[in-house]
Design an enzyme around this catalytic site. Structure first.
Site, PDB file in Angstrom:
ATOM      1  NE  ARG A  14      -3.726  -0.249   0.109  1.00  0.00           N
ATOM      2  CZ  ARG A  14      -4.523  -0.109  -0.936  1.00  0.00           C
ATOM      3  NH1 ARG A  14      -4.439  -0.939  -1.945  1.00  0.00           N
ATOM      4  NH2 ARG A  14      -5.378   0.882  -0.999  1.00  0.00           N
ATOM      5  CG  HIS A  18      12.401  -1.383  -4.302  1.00  0.00           C
ATOM      6  ND1 HIS A  18      11.070  -1.351  -4.667  1.00  0.00           N
ATOM      7  CD2 HIS A  18      13.114  -1.181  -5.442  1.00  0.00           C
ATOM      8  CE1 HIS A  18      10.982  -1.137  -5.965  1.00  0.00           C
ATOM      9  NE2 HIS A  18      12.218  -1.021  -6.469  1.00  0.00           N
TER      10      HIS A  18
HETATM   11  C1  GRF Z   1       9.735  -9.380  -2.290  1.00  0.00           C
HETATM   12  O1  GRF Z   1      10.273  -9.436  -3.596  1.00  0.00           O
HETATM   13  C2  GRF Z   1      10.077  -8.035  -1.689  1.00  0.00           C
HETATM   14  O2  GRF Z   1      11.233  -7.471  -2.258  1.00  0.00           O
HETATM   15  C3  GRF Z   1       8.908  -7.193  -2.040  1.00  0.00           C
HETATM   16  O3  GRF Z   1       7.805  -8.075  -1.867  1.00  0.00           O
HETATM   17  C4  GRF Z   1       8.205  -9.373  -2.357  1.00  0.00           C
HETATM   18  C5  GRF Z   1       7.549 -10.458  -1.539  1.00  0.00           C
HETATM   19  O4  GRF Z   1       8.124 -10.469  -0.284  1.00  0.00           O
HETATM   20  N1  GRF Z   1       8.854  -6.046  -1.204  1.00  0.00           N
HETATM   21  P1  GRF Z   1       7.619 -11.463   0.895  1.00  0.00           P
HETATM   22  O5  GRF Z   1       7.886 -12.897   0.449  1.00  0.00           O
HETATM   23  O6  GRF Z   1       6.134 -11.224   1.097  1.00  0.00           O
HETATM   24  O7  GRF Z   1       8.457 -11.069   2.055  1.00  0.00           O
END
Ligand code: GRF
Length: 198
Positions: free
Chosen positions: A93, A111
């Site tokens: 969000r 990120h």
């Molecule tokens: C990851 O690629 C992270 O860099 C981005 O969200 C993706 C999923 O992350 N912010 P997670 O498995 O939910 O921690």
């Protein structure tokens, strides 16, 4: 020193949240106090429960276009846990300047790119399309500027011939699970020296 209290905000699978929670043991200067999701169906919520971390849901769909009302509900859930640090981990969000002002200096995000390259979404496909020879992930302080804020750590991975967005994402995610805990440990100890991996 009293451990710093960490709230982790997720929207999906929460693999970064798991890595962060599992890192906060022993002499680590922080402990997880809450996992909060904007989606009641986030798979990460069950993972948090299994890890014994309290959870909360602030369903953004209940507030349609009213970001302020959504954030007021989120702040109420956060205030109940009294966190010192917010770790955004796959939280999808956009935050208002009001929220980032309120928590300024206490928010981290991961990120999946080597910022400032590839701000925004679909970073792995964009890195491939750009012909980047390397890619990676960045942990930065959260400010009002989307994917802006001071960089606290970066991890690099090589782009390999034949890579797809999926194969590249998997390689980056492995490094995310190493980078984010390393940055949080330093940040919780008051050390903002950037972490660089490998
Ligand atoms: C990851 O690629 C992270 O860099 C981005 O969200 C993706 C999923 O992350 N912010 P997670 O498995 O939910 O921690």
């Amino acid at each position: 020193m009293t451990p710093r209290r960490v709230a982790i905000l997720i929207s999906g699978g929460g693999s970064n949240m798991v890595a962060l929670v599992e890192s906060m043991t022993g002499d680590h200067p922080a402990r997880p106090v809450l996992v909060l999701s904007n989606r009641p169906d986030a798979a990460g919520l069950e993972k948090a429960r299994r890890l014994g971390v309290p959870t909360a849901v602030t369903d953004h769909r209940r507030h349609r276009k009213d970001r302020a009302a959504f954030e007021a509900e989120m702040n109420a859930a956060l205030d109940a846990a009294a966190p010192d640090i917010l770790c955004f981990a796959g939280f999808m969000r956009i935050l208002t300047p009001g929220f980032t002002r309120r928590w300024a200096g206490r928010m981290l995000n991961i990120h999946p790119s080597l910022l400032p390259r590839h701000r925004g979404l679909d970073t792995h496909a964009r890195a491939l399309a750009a012909g980047d020879s390397e890619h990676g992930c960045t942990v930065h302080e959260v400010t009002a500027e989307l994917d802006g804020g001071p960089i606290l750590g970066q991890a690099r991975v090589p782009v390999r011939p034949g890579d797809t967005p999926q194969s590249l994402a998997a390689r980056v995610l492995e490094m995310e699970h190493r980078l984010y805990p390393a940055v949080l440990r330093r940040f919780a100890a008051g050390d903002r020296t950037p972490v660089h991996l490998p």
